[in-house]
Each structure stands twice: as C-alpha cells, then as structure tokens.
Design an enzyme around this catalytic site. Structure first.
Site, PDB file in Angstrom:
ATOM      1  N   GLY A 123      29.458 -68.063  -4.063  1.00  0.00           N
ATOM      2  CA  GLY A 123      30.184 -69.261  -4.457  1.00  0.00           C
ATOM      3  C   GLY A 123      30.894 -69.031  -5.772  1.00  0.00           C
ATOM      4  O   GLY A 123      30.659 -68.035  -6.462  1.00  0.00           O
ATOM      5  N   SER A 156      32.090 -69.683  -9.738  1.00  0.00           N
ATOM      6  CA  SER A 156      31.414 -70.021 -10.989  1.00  0.00           C
ATOM      7  C   SER A 156      31.169 -71.533 -11.028  1.00  0.00           C
ATOM      8  O   SER A 156      31.995 -72.320 -10.568  1.00  0.00           O
ATOM      9  CB  SER A 156      32.312 -69.603 -12.161  1.00  0.00           C
ATOM     10  OG  SER A 156      31.821 -70.092 -13.379  1.00  0.00           O
ATOM     11  N   SER A 157      30.003 -71.931 -11.528  1.00  0.00           N
ATOM     12  CA  SER A 157      29.624 -73.337 -11.699  1.00  0.00           C
ATOM     13  C   SER A 157      29.346 -74.067 -10.393  1.00  0.00           C
ATOM     14  O   SER A 157      29.206 -75.292 -10.384  1.00  0.00           O
ATOM     15  CB  SER A 157      30.698 -74.113 -12.492  1.00  0.00           C
ATOM     16  OG  SER A 157      30.882 -73.538 -13.768  1.00  0.00           O
ATOM     17  N   GLY A 163      26.616 -73.783  -8.619  1.00  0.00           N
ATOM     18  CA  GLY A 163      25.197 -74.113  -8.506  1.00  0.00           C
ATOM     19  C   GLY A 163      24.328 -73.024  -7.922  1.00  0.00           C
ATOM     20  O   GLY A 163      23.168 -73.275  -7.574  1.00  0.00           O
ATOM     21  N   LYS A 164      24.826 -71.815  -7.844  1.00  0.00           N
ATOM     22  CA  LYS A 164      24.072 -70.706  -7.238  1.00  0.00           C
ATOM     23  C   LYS A 164      22.769 -70.411  -7.979  1.00  0.00           C
ATOM     24  O   LYS A 164      21.718 -70.244  -7.369  1.00  0.00           O
ATOM     25  CB  LYS A 164      24.940 -69.445  -7.187  1.00  0.00           C
ATOM     26  CG  LYS A 164      26.241 -69.593  -6.432  1.00  0.00           C
ATOM     27  CD  LYS A 164      27.011 -68.300  -6.365  1.00  0.00           C
ATOM     28  CE  LYS A 164      27.347 -67.738  -7.729  1.00  0.00           C
ATOM     29  NZ  LYS A 164      28.250 -68.612  -8.516  1.00  0.00           N
ATOM     30  N   SER A 165      22.855 -70.320  -9.296  1.00  0.00           N
ATOM     31  CA  SER A 165      21.661 -69.971 -10.078  1.00  0.00           C
ATOM     32  C   SER A 165      20.581 -71.047  -9.965  1.00  0.00           C
ATOM     33  O   SER A 165      19.388 -70.726  -9.891  1.00  0.00           O
ATOM     34  CB  SER A 165      22.032 -69.758 -11.546  1.00  0.00           C
ATOM     35  OG  SER A 165      22.885 -68.643 -11.693  1.00  0.00           O
ATOM     36  N   ASP A 180      25.294 -61.931 -13.549  1.00  0.00           N
ATOM     37  CA  ASP A 180      25.486 -62.218 -14.975  1.00  0.00           C
ATOM     38  C   ASP A 180      24.482 -61.460 -15.835  1.00  0.00           C
ATOM     39  O   ASP A 180      24.791 -61.074 -16.965  1.00  0.00           O
ATOM     40  CB  ASP A 180      25.350 -63.720 -15.241  1.00  0.00           C
ATOM     41  CG  ASP A 180      26.568 -64.506 -14.775  1.00  0.00           C
ATOM     42  OD1 ASP A 180      27.584 -63.883 -14.419  1.00  0.00           O
ATOM     43  OD2 ASP A 180      26.495 -65.755 -14.760  1.00  0.00           O
TER      44      ASP A 180
END
Length: 236
Positions: A32, A34-35, A37-39, A59
């Site tokens: 997905g 950046s931003s 919600g993957k992490s 990252d």
C-alpha cells in the site's frame, strides 16, 4: 587428514543457500502507499496470530543506513540496493522457516518482479492495503514526517499490478479489523495464490532463469480493479 570442525559445527553450505528446514515460512505481504496503515496492521497481526511471526518493514532497513550525505546522482542506486537487500532478507527469513509480515510499497515495477523471483509464490499472501486519497492527505498532514503528496504520487502504480488474496480499506476500517480479516484468510487460504498468478503471467520461464533483478523487469500491464486510489492516468 583434514582437521575436524571445532564444536561439531555443520559442514558449510554452497554459496547462496539458506540454512534451515525444507519447509519455508509464510509471507504476509502488505502492499500500500505511504500512510495507508500497513505498519499498524502488521503490529496487530503479530499481536493476534498464534505462531511466532516477524514484522520486517522496509523503513527499518532505510533507517540502518549511515546518515552521511551522498551526491544526488548516487542516491537512486543506493535506494535500489537497499530495496534489493530488503527483499533478500525477507526471502532468507522465510526460507529458514520463519513466518514474516512484510510492510511494502510497490511503487516501482522492478520491486514486484524481484519479489516474484525470490519468494515461494505458494507461501505468499498478497494483501492490498487501500485508503482514499482524502484520508491519505489528512494522515500525511497529521504525521508531519512524510513529504506532502507522497501517497498521491504512489497511488497510480502501487495497486496497478493485478489480483490480491485479501484487500483491506483503511479509510473507515481500523487496523484491528483488517488484521482479523487477514488472520481469517490465513486459516482458509485459496490457490492459486495472487503471487502464483502474477508469476505465471510475468515470469513464465522463471524456473529456467537465474538472473539478476537489480534493474527494471518487464513492463507490466496496468490493472484497474479495486478502489482506494485512482487507477493509472487519473491521479489528481
């Protein structure tokens, strides 16, 4: 007579092999912008899944790099090598029998091609993590640690490749619910997997190849299914 190995150390393996059992681990591959919600989803997965899992976010690999300044013309190759090393670290962990959650951004075609060559496609669960552009912009502004417009620039490419095994839309669904959706799928995985389908289409002769992937792979046909980001050519 050759000296015996100290401490009963195992015989060395051929270069390029990975120690471990014959059964590779699963890879939950979160793709997905950046931003998106993957992490957050990855953290919830590690909390709710029963077996040991490892979260490998790209990252973290970028953060390992020394902070010295480099010439602008050197940066693209350094970044490409970082991504390529990340892919191989994931492949090594899985080949050794570890279950891995990958936090990824397929904003360049060669990254997918590289992963298709490296990972066991039957052991990959490809998850599309989608989010509306309005919400992505709101999150970028709130976070303040990403270049403005980064997610919007990534949108046309990230979800353009083809089918997913699971899709989550974090615009209105929280990370806990998304993690539970993925966990539920793991208990009833279907075949052929999305990675198997993509590999058959993009790398039909992969079993005969032993080449490199540090440079761009084949041009992929755009895929316009799904929602969450505009299809290619319709980026605001």
């Amino acid at each position: 007579m050759p000296e015996s190995r100290r401490g009963g150390a195992p015989a060395s393996k051929a270069p390029g092999t990975v120690p471990g059992g014959p059964s590779s681990g699963l890879i939950v591959f979160l793709n997905g912008t950046s931003s998106s919600g993957k992490s957050s989803i990855a953290r919830e997965l590690l909390r709710i899944l029963d077996e040991p899992w490892f979260h490998l976010p790209v990252d973290a690999f970028h953060a390992m790099r020394s902070s010295r300044e480099v010439a602008p013309e050197e940066l693209p190759l350094i970044l490409r090598r970082t991504w390529a090393g990340f892919h191989r670290a994931v492949a090594g962990m899985a080949a050794a029998g570890n279950n891995v959650v990958v936090d990824h951004v397929l904003s360049e075609e060669w990254r997918l091609v590289d992963c298709l060559e490296l990972f066991d496609p039957a052991k990959v669960v490809l998850v599309g993590v989608r989010c509306s552009l309005d919400e992505l912009r709101r999150r970028e502004s709130a976070r303040g640690d990403r270049p403005p417009g980064l997610a919007a620039r990534q949108c046309p490419q990230v979800h353009s490749y083809g089918p997913y095994d699971v899709e989550c839309d974090t615009t209105t669904t929280d990370s806990v619910a998304c993690a539970r959706q993925i966990s539920s799928y793991l208990a009833r995985r279907s075949f052929p997997t999305a990675f198997e389908q993509l590999r058959a289409r993009l790398l039909p002769n992969a079993h005969e190849a032993g080449g490199h992937t540090l440079f761009p792979g084949p041009r992929l046909e755009p895929f316009t299914g799904g929602s969450g980001c505009p299809p290619p050519g319709q980026q605001p």
